[in-house]
Design a protein around this motif. Structure first.
Motif, PDB file in Angstrom:
ATOM      1  N   GLY A   1      -5.835  -8.500  10.012  1.00 60.44           N
ATOM      2  CA  GLY A   1      -5.758  -8.833   8.591  1.00 60.44           C
ATOM      3  C   GLY A   1      -4.337  -8.719   8.086  1.00 60.44           C
ATOM      4  O   GLY A   1      -3.375  -8.778   8.849  1.00 60.44           O
ATOM      5  N   GLU A   2      -4.224  -8.520   6.770  1.00 64.49           N
ATOM      6  CA  GLU A   2      -2.897  -8.434   6.161  1.00 64.49           C
ATOM      7  C   GLU A   2      -2.504  -6.963   5.940  1.00 64.49           C
ATOM      8  O   GLU A   2      -1.772  -6.395   6.745  1.00 64.49           O
ATOM      9  N   ALA A   3      -3.025  -6.391   4.893  1.00 63.71           N
ATOM     10  CA  ALA A   3      -2.674  -5.017   4.540  1.00 63.71           C
ATOM     11  C   ALA A   3      -3.833  -4.382   3.786  1.00 63.71           C
ATOM     12  O   ALA A   3      -4.670  -5.087   3.227  1.00 63.71           O
TER      13      ALA A   3
ATOM     14  N   GLU B   1      -9.491   0.190   0.697  1.00 61.57           N
ATOM     15  CA  GLU B   1      -9.030   0.669   2.001  1.00 61.57           C
ATOM     16  C   GLU B   1      -8.090   1.861   1.825  1.00 61.57           C
ATOM     17  O   GLU B   1      -8.147   2.836   2.574  1.00 61.57           O
TER      18      GLU B   1
ATOM     19  N   PRO C   1     -10.189   0.042   7.242  1.00 61.21           N
ATOM     20  CA  PRO C   1      -9.840  -1.359   6.993  1.00 61.21           C
ATOM     21  C   PRO C   1     -11.052  -2.185   6.561  1.00 61.21           C
ATOM     22  O   PRO C   1     -12.178  -1.909   6.988  1.00 61.21           O
ATOM     23  N   PHE C   2     -10.811  -3.192   5.755  1.00 62.47           N
ATOM     24  CA  PHE C   2     -11.836  -4.167   5.361  1.00 62.47           C
ATOM     25  C   PHE C   2     -13.159  -3.490   4.969  1.00 62.47           C
ATOM     26  O   PHE C   2     -14.201  -3.795   5.534  1.00 62.47           O
TER      27      PHE C   2
ATOM     28  N   ASN D   1      -4.731  -4.209  10.718  1.00 62.61           N
ATOM     29  CA  ASN D   1      -3.916  -4.928   9.739  1.00 62.61           C
ATOM     30  C   ASN D   1      -2.457  -4.985  10.202  1.00 62.61           C
ATOM     31  O   ASN D   1      -2.031  -4.167  11.024  1.00 62.61           O
TER      32      ASN D   1
ATOM     33  N   HIS E   1      -8.227 -16.127   5.970  1.00 58.13           N
ATOM     34  CA  HIS E   1      -8.468 -14.734   5.596  1.00 58.13           C
ATOM     35  C   HIS E   1      -9.724 -14.702   4.716  1.00 58.13           C
ATOM     36  O   HIS E   1      -9.856 -15.538   3.819  1.00 58.13           O
TER      37      HIS E   1
HETATM   38  N1  URA Z   1      -7.501  -7.374   3.270  1.00 54.74           N
HETATM   39  C1  URA Z   1      -6.795  -7.151   4.387  1.00 54.74           C
HETATM   40  O1  URA Z   1      -6.009  -7.957   4.824  1.00 54.74           O
HETATM   41  N2  URA Z   1      -7.023  -6.002   5.018  1.00 54.74           N
HETATM   42  C2  URA Z   1      -7.886  -5.081   4.620  1.00 54.74           C
HETATM   43  O2  URA Z   1      -8.018  -4.062   5.288  1.00 54.74           O
HETATM   44  C3  URA Z   1      -8.609  -5.348   3.446  1.00 54.74           C
HETATM   45  C4  URA Z   1      -8.402  -6.492   2.780  1.00 54.74           C
END
Ligand code: URA
Length: 195
Positions: A56-58, A63, A69-70, A96, A166
């Motif tokens: 993912g991104e961040a 989170e 994560p997510f 991430n 995403h």
């Molecule tokens: N979006 C992301 O990219 N990562 C996460 O952990 C949550 C949302």
């Protein structure tokens, strides 16, 4: 631009230490200002030796609060993809590009991605997935391979790389969901193959 697998000395040191050492280093990290404003570092969820890794991104607000994560709204949609793909619990992991939440969820800067990259690189080195699924443009940038939406390639280490939307982007553009599931159908043979 450097590609994954061209290990820096930092990454090589982290790989030697294994997962507990990596986790400790991430938690102690003060290499950029993001570390000053976070509640929790967010490292990974899922298996330590998965077939498929999603990048993912961040971390977002949820989170950052939980360290998982997510775990928010985008995560619910990612769970749906994982279920649709038919992956078993020990077959996937989610990480991430950044381990710290950027203030107000702004897009990570190039500098932040580079600073945090050895952590992601090490996770991938230790997990050794067969397939890496890049969730969006930030993951693509961090991984250092150019791909179109729904495109795949095999990188120098023999890993299959796939770039899809995403899940957070799909929340705002529901019309693209069918396209996303078409990508997952197209590459189903990759994770359904016996290893
Ligand atoms: N979006 C992301 O990219 N990562 C996460 O952990 C949550 C949302």
């Amino acid at each position: 631009e450097k590609k994954i697998g061209e290990n820096s000395e930092i990454t090589a040191d982290l790989v030697r230490g294994g997962f507990p050492y990596l986790e400790q280093k991430i938690r102690e990290c003060r290499n950029c200002a993001l570390s000053e404003t976070v509640t929790n570092k967010v490292i990974s969820k899922g298996s330590n030796s998965p077939k498929v890794v999603f990048i993912g991104e961040a971390p977002g607000k949820n989170e950052d609060e939980t360290g998982i994560p997510f775990c928010g709204r985008a995560g619910k949609l990612l769970d749906k993809f994982i279920e649709y793909m038919g992956l078993k619990d020990d077959e996937w992991a989610v990480i991430n590009t950044l381990k710290c939440r950027p203030p107000a969820n702004r897009t990570p800067t190039k500098k932040e991605i580079e600073t945090c990259r050895p952590f992601m690189e090490t996770q991938l080195e230790l997990m050794k997935p067969k397939i890496i699924i890049l969730l969006g443009n930030t993951a693509e940038k961090a991984y250092g391979e150019k791909l179109e939406w729904g495109e795949s390639k095999i990188d120098e280490s023999g890993t299959h790389i796939v770039k899809i939307f995403h899940p957070a982007a799909l929340i705002y553009q529901r019309s693209r969901e069918a396209e996303q599931y078409a990508y997952l159908d197209k590459y189903r043979y990759l994770w359904e193959e016996e290893s």
